[in-house]
Design an enzyme around this catalytic site. Structure first.
Site, PDB file in Angstrom:
ATOM      1  N   CYS A 106       0.842  -1.205   0.000  1.00  0.00           N
ATOM      2  CA  CYS A 106       0.000   0.000   0.000  1.00  0.00           C
ATOM      3  C   CYS A 106       0.874   1.251   0.000  1.00  0.00           C
ATOM      4  O   CYS A 106       1.589   1.531   0.968  1.00  0.00           O
ATOM      5  CB  CYS A 106      -0.921  -0.021   1.218  1.00  0.00           C
ATOM      6  SG  CYS A 106      -1.866   1.490   1.457  1.00  0.00           S
ATOM      7  N   CYS A 109      -0.060   3.702   2.768  1.00  0.00           N
ATOM      8  CA  CYS A 109       0.443   3.257   4.080  1.00  0.00           C
ATOM      9  C   CYS A 109       1.910   3.638   4.251  1.00  0.00           C
ATOM     10  O   CYS A 109       2.321   4.121   5.317  1.00  0.00           O
ATOM     11  CB  CYS A 109       0.283   1.746   4.222  1.00  0.00           C
ATOM     12  SG  CYS A 109      -1.412   1.146   4.067  1.00  0.00           S
TER      13      CYS A 109
END
Length: 215
Positions: A106, A109
């Site tokens: 991600c 993230c």
């Protein structure tokens, strides 16, 4: 990023075949410089003895921790199972607990993580729990985690206080939630953890992959 190391290997050339002695010529006379002695004689044959250098590029595996493996302090922990998750919540007592659900793939993230680590350092009284979505898909589905990164806020007997997705551009949401829930108080009763959600039951029959939050 992988480190590239270069090694030089010395490869000697094939031996030169012996040639028959050349006839003596009175006009050709080679005598080394007496001041240099053996060194001068060795230099005379240096071109024939030059070795070929072969450069080999060796890719060495980078042993530094991955971005999601870096810890900001003792109040940031990783859980790898539902049992560990429930145990961490029960052991937190009346502390504010912030759970981050993330994916190693991600991009949002990864972009948010350094700022989250600074927040961990600024709040040593808060417990931060990291949950890898791919390692705990059944539990994440039951907790309604659909977008990454996703955050849960827990505290003592109050259980789940708040949950939302967040990106780096919206990091102020995390600061506001901390200011709201990290107040001095005492909760009456034992920690409720995740409430009535059955995290240890059978996984859902249909699972959709999580999505990364937009930056």
């Amino acid at each position: 990023m992988a480190d590239v190391c270069f090694h030089l290997s010395l490869v000697a050339p094939p031996p030169t075949p012996l040639l028959p002695p050349r006839p003596h010529s009175p006009r050709l006379k080679v005598s080394p410089d007496p001041r240099l002695g053996a060194a001068s004689a060795a230099l005379a044959f240096l071109p024939r003895r030059l070795a070929r250098f072969t450069v080999h590029a060796v890719v060495a595996e980078d042993e530094r921790p991955k971005w999601w493996e870096k810890s900001a302090g003792p109040n940031m922990i990783d859980v790898h199972s539902t049992e560990e998750f429930i145990h961490a919540l029960s052991e937190a007592g009346d502390k504010l607990v912030i759970v981050e659900f993330y994916g190693t793939w991600c991009a949002s993230c990864r972009a948010l993580y350094p700022k989250l680590c600074r927040t961990v350092e600024e709040h040593p009284n808060i417990l931060f729990i990291k949950v890898n979505f791919d390692e705990n898909k059944p539990m994440c589905k039951r907790l309604n985690v659909r977008v990454l990164p996703y955050f849960h806020f827990y505290r003592g007997a109050d259980g789940l206080l708040e949950s939302f997705s967040c990106s780096l551009a919206k990091f102020q949401k995390i600061k506001d939630a901390i200011a709201m829930h990290n107040t001095d108080r005492c909760s009456i009763g034992p920690p409720t953890g995740v409430g009535d959600i059955d995290l240890l039951g059978r996984s859902p029959s249909q699972e959709k992959p999580a999505e990364a939050a937009s930056r």
